[in-house]
Design a protein around this motif. Structure first.
Motif, mmCIF file in Angstrom:
data_model
loop_
_atom_site.group_PDB
_atom_site.id
_atom_site.type_symbol
_atom_site.label_atom_id
_atom_site.label_comp_id
_atom_site.label_asym_id
_atom_site.label_seq_id
_atom_site.Cartn_x
_atom_site.Cartn_y
_atom_site.Cartn_z
ATOM 1 N N VAL A 212 1.018 -1.205 -0.149
ATOM 2 C CA VAL A 212 -0.020 0.099 0.123
ATOM 3 C C VAL A 212 0.882 1.176 -0.032
ATOM 4 O O VAL A 212 0.644 2.359 -0.680
ATOM 5 N N GLU A 213 1.941 1.416 0.860
ATOM 6 C CA GLU A 213 2.633 2.343 1.075
ATOM 7 C C GLU A 213 3.562 2.598 -0.381
ATOM 8 O O GLU A 213 3.646 3.916 -0.761
ATOM 9 N N ALA A 214 3.917 1.561 -1.029
ATOM 10 C CA ALA A 214 4.878 1.756 -2.215
ATOM 11 C C ALA A 214 3.646 2.086 -3.385
ATOM 12 O O ALA A 214 4.222 3.102 -4.232
ATOM 13 N N LEU A 215 2.540 1.670 -3.482
ATOM 14 C CA LEU A 215 1.440 2.275 -4.325
ATOM 15 C C LEU A 215 1.419 3.837 -4.291
ATOM 16 O O LEU A 215 1.154 4.739 -4.977
ATOM 17 N N ALA A 216 1.003 4.306 -2.769
ATOM 18 C CA ALA A 216 0.868 5.735 -2.754
ATOM 19 C C ALA A 216 2.097 6.494 -3.008
ATOM 20 O O ALA A 216 2.130 7.652 -3.756
ATOM 21 N N ASP A 217 3.353 5.951 -2.744
ATOM 22 C CA ASP A 217 4.656 6.771 -3.162
ATOM 23 C C ASP A 217 4.704 6.890 -4.856
ATOM 24 O O ASP A 217 5.248 7.950 -5.322
ATOM 25 N N GLU A 218 4.185 5.843 -5.326
ATOM 26 C CA GLU A 218 4.704 5.649 -6.934
ATOM 27 C C GLU A 218 3.580 6.831 -7.531
ATOM 28 O O GLU A 218 3.618 7.531 -8.479
ATOM 29 N N LEU A 219 2.260 6.596 -6.911
ATOM 30 C CA LEU A 219 1.122 7.657 -7.542
ATOM 31 C C LEU A 219 1.584 9.220 -7.264
ATOM 32 O O LEU A 219 1.550 9.918 -8.322
ATOM 33 N N ARG A 220 2.053 9.375 -6.168
ATOM 34 C CA ARG A 220 2.599 10.762 -5.855
ATOM 35 C C ARG A 220 3.444 11.162 -6.847
ATOM 36 O O ARG A 220 3.581 12.332 -7.435
ATOM 37 N N GLU A 221 4.412 10.213 -7.159
ATOM 38 C CA GLU A 221 5.888 10.559 -8.023
ATOM 39 C C GLU A 221 5.397 10.726 -9.434
ATOM 40 O O GLU A 221 5.678 11.647 -10.325
ATOM 41 N N ALA A 222 4.340 9.869 -10.046
ATOM 42 C CA ALA A 222 4.081 9.771 -11.286
ATOM 43 C C ALA A 222 3.034 10.866 -11.638
ATOM 44 O O ALA A 222 2.937 11.085 -12.928
ATOM 45 N N THR A 223 2.397 11.287 -10.807
ATOM 46 C CA THR A 223 1.503 12.566 -10.917
ATOM 47 C C THR A 223 1.682 13.786 -10.204
ATOM 48 O O THR A 223 0.823 14.666 -10.214
ATOM 49 N N ALA A 224 3.071 13.928 -9.822
ATOM 50 C CA ALA A 224 3.418 15.192 -9.187
ATOM 51 C C ALA A 224 2.348 15.565 -7.964
ATOM 52 O O ALA A 224 2.196 16.792 -7.838
ATOM 53 N N GLY A 225 1.892 14.506 -7.369
ATOM 54 C CA GLY A 225 1.050 14.899 -6.061
ATOM 55 C C GLY A 225 -0.066 15.067 -6.383
ATOM 56 O O GLY A 225 -1.067 15.339 -5.524
ATOM 57 N N ALA A 226 -0.749 14.881 -7.793
ATOM 58 C CA ALA A 226 -2.208 15.312 -7.881
ATOM 59 C C ALA A 226 -3.178 14.168 -7.664
ATOM 60 O O ALA A 226 -4.317 14.281 -7.273
ATOM 61 N N VAL A 227 -2.517 12.763 -7.270
ATOM 62 C CA VAL A 227 -3.160 11.557 -7.167
ATOM 63 C C VAL A 227 -2.803 11.007 -5.789
ATOM 64 O O VAL A 227 -1.684 10.803 -5.570
ATOM 65 N N ALA A 228 -3.579 10.815 -4.820
ATOM 66 C CA ALA A 228 -3.340 9.882 -3.523
ATOM 67 C C ALA A 228 -4.494 8.950 -3.478
ATOM 68 O O ALA A 228 -5.631 9.175 -3.616
ATOM 69 N N PRO A 229 -4.083 7.586 -2.900
ATOM 70 C CA PRO A 229 -4.940 6.624 -2.690
ATOM 71 C C PRO A 229 -5.757 7.047 -1.263
ATOM 72 O O PRO A 229 -5.112 7.528 -0.454
ATOM 73 N N GLU A 230 -7.047 6.529 -1.291
ATOM 74 C CA GLU A 230 -7.821 6.830 -0.106
ATOM 75 C C GLU A 230 -8.033 5.095 0.498
ATOM 76 O O GLU A 230 -8.717 4.332 -0.349
ATOM 77 N N ARG A 231 -7.869 5.003 1.989
ATOM 78 C CA ARG A 231 -8.074 3.725 2.311
ATOM 79 C C ARG A 231 -9.557 3.530 2.913
ATOM 80 O O ARG A 231 -9.986 4.269 3.628
ATOM 81 N N GLU A 232 -10.089 2.322 2.370
ATOM 82 C CA GLU A 232 -11.522 2.131 2.533
ATOM 83 C C GLU A 232 -11.672 1.124 3.653
ATOM 84 O O GLU A 232 -12.790 0.979 4.221
ATOM 85 N N GLY A 233 -10.979 0.401 3.918
ATOM 86 C CA GLY A 233 -11.090 -0.698 4.800
ATOM 87 C C GLY A 233 -10.264 -1.866 4.698
ATOM 88 O O GLY A 233 -9.479 -1.793 3.453
ATOM 89 N N GLU A 234 -10.176 -2.896 5.599
ATOM 90 C CA GLU A 234 -9.184 -3.981 5.461
ATOM 91 C C GLU A 234 -10.028 -5.078 4.637
ATOM 92 O O GLU A 234 -11.429 -5.207 4.791
ATOM 93 N N THR A 235 -9.441 -6.228 3.964
ATOM 94 C CA THR A 235 -9.912 -7.381 3.231
ATOM 95 C C THR A 235 -8.839 -8.262 3.275
ATOM 96 O O THR A 235 -7.899 -8.107 3.735
ATOM 97 N N VAL A 236 -9.189 -9.436 2.519
ATOM 98 C CA VAL A 236 -8.224 -10.488 2.398
ATOM 99 C C VAL A 236 -8.277 -11.010 1.149
ATOM 100 O O VAL A 236 -9.758 -11.225 0.561
ATOM 101 N N LEU A 237 -7.294 -11.572 0.485
ATOM 102 C CA LEU A 237 -7.178 -11.758 -0.820
ATOM 103 C C LEU A 237 -6.950 -13.496 -0.960
ATOM 104 O O LEU A 237 -6.022 -13.925 -0.233
ATOM 105 N N TYR A 238 -7.673 -14.329 -1.543
ATOM 106 C CA TYR A 238 -7.381 -15.705 -1.485
ATOM 107 C C TYR A 238 -6.953 -16.304 -2.873
ATOM 108 O O TYR A 238 -7.668 -15.714 -3.869
ATOM 109 N N ARG A 239 -6.158 -17.151 -2.615
ATOM 110 C CA ARG A 239 -5.453 -17.749 -3.823
ATOM 111 C C ARG A 239 -5.344 -19.304 -3.716
ATOM 112 O O ARG A 239 -5.032 -19.602 -2.747
#
Length: 218
Positions: free
Chosen positions: A182-209
Motif C-alpha cells: 500500500v505505501e509503495a503504491l501511494a509513493d508511486e502515485l504521488r511521484e507519477a502524478t506530481a502529487g495530483a493523485v493519492a489513494p484513500e484507504r476504505e477498509g481491510e480485506t483478504v485476498l485468497y489464492r
C-alpha cells in the motif's frame, strides 16, 4: 503479523481402523468460532451413533480450542490441535469421530490414533493462501489514467472496480492491494502524478489464492 496465511479451501476426510475402533476425521474451513461450532454440531448430528466426536480448531485471531469429548484428558483434542498447528493452517476445524471396537488403546494409543487421523485429513485438504489487503479508492484526472493503471498493476492489485467522479471530469478505481504494497503504491502515485493523485484507504480485506494441497503453493 505475517502478510499471508494458509487455510483450507474445502473439507476433506480420512478414515482408518485401529484395534477394531474406527476413526473418521473431517478437516474443514471455519473462519469463526460460530462456524466451527456449527460444523461440529452438524457432525455430531450426522454421526449420532459414534462413541466420541473429538475436535479442535484454530483461528487467525489466535483462538484455539481442543475437546476430548469423553476420551481421557489430553488424549484426543490436544493431538488434533497439534496436527492443525503442524499443518501450518488456520481458520480450520478438525473433528475425529470414533466408533469403539471393544479393545482399549490406552492413552498413548489414543494420542497416536487421533493425531494420525487428523493429520491424514489435513494432508488431503486443498489449501487457500490468504493475503491481508486493504481496499483502496483512487480518484484521478483522466490525464493520469495511464500512470494510475501502471501503478495499480505493479502493486498486484485485485478486485478492480471502475467508476466516475461525481463531477464527471475524473475517474475512480477501487482495488484491493496487499497490505505490504500500500505505501509503495501511494509513493508511486504521488511521484507519477506530481502529487495530483493519492489513494484513500476504505477498509481491510483478504485476498485468497489456490495453494494446492499440503503446504505447497501454486
Amino acid at each position: 503479523m505475517s502478510d499471508t496465511f494458509l487455510t483450507l479451501a474445502a473439507p476433506a476426510e480420512a478414515q482408518f481402523k485401529e484395534k477394531a475402533s474406527t476413526f473418521l476425521a473431517l478437516a474443514a474451513p471455519a473462519a469463526s468460532e460460530a462456524e466451527a461450532r456449527a460444523v461440529l454440531a452438524a457432525r455430531e448430528k450426522l454421526h449420532w451413533d459414534a462413541t466420541h466426536n473429538c475436535s479442535a480448531w484454530l483461528l487467525r485471531d489466535g483462538v484455539r480450542r481442543a475437546n476430548d469429548a469423553g476420551e481421557p484428558g489430553g488424549s484426543a483434542g490436544a493431538p488434533i490441535l497439534a496436527a492443525i498447528e503442524g499443518a501450518g493452517v488456520t481458520d480450520c476445524i478438525v473433528i475425529v469421530t470414533r466408533w469403539y471396537g471393544g479393545t482399549k488403546l490406552g492413552v498413548g494409543g489414543l494420542v497416536r490414533a487421533y493425531g494420525d487421523a487428523a493429520a491424514q485429513a489435513l494432508e488431503g485438504a486443498p489449501r487457500l493462501r490468504g493475503t491481508y489487503a486493504e481496499r483502496i479508492a483512487i480518484t484521478y484526472p483522466y490525464a493520469h489514467t495511464a500512470a494510475v493503471m501502471r501503478a495499480v498493476e505493479r502493486a498486484a492489485a485485485e478486485e478492480m472496480e471502475h467508476g466516475y467522479a461525481p463531477a464527471g471530469d475524473a475517474g475512480i478505481v477501487r482495488v484491493s492491494v496487499p497490505r505490504s504494497r500500500v505505501e509503495a503504491l501511494a509513493d508511486e502515485l504521488r511521484e507519477a502524478t506530481a502529487g495530483a493523485v493519492a489513494p484513500e484507504r476504505e477498509g481491510e480485506t483478504v485476498l485468497y489464492r489456490n495453494a494446492g494441497s499440503g503446504s505447497a503453493y501454486s
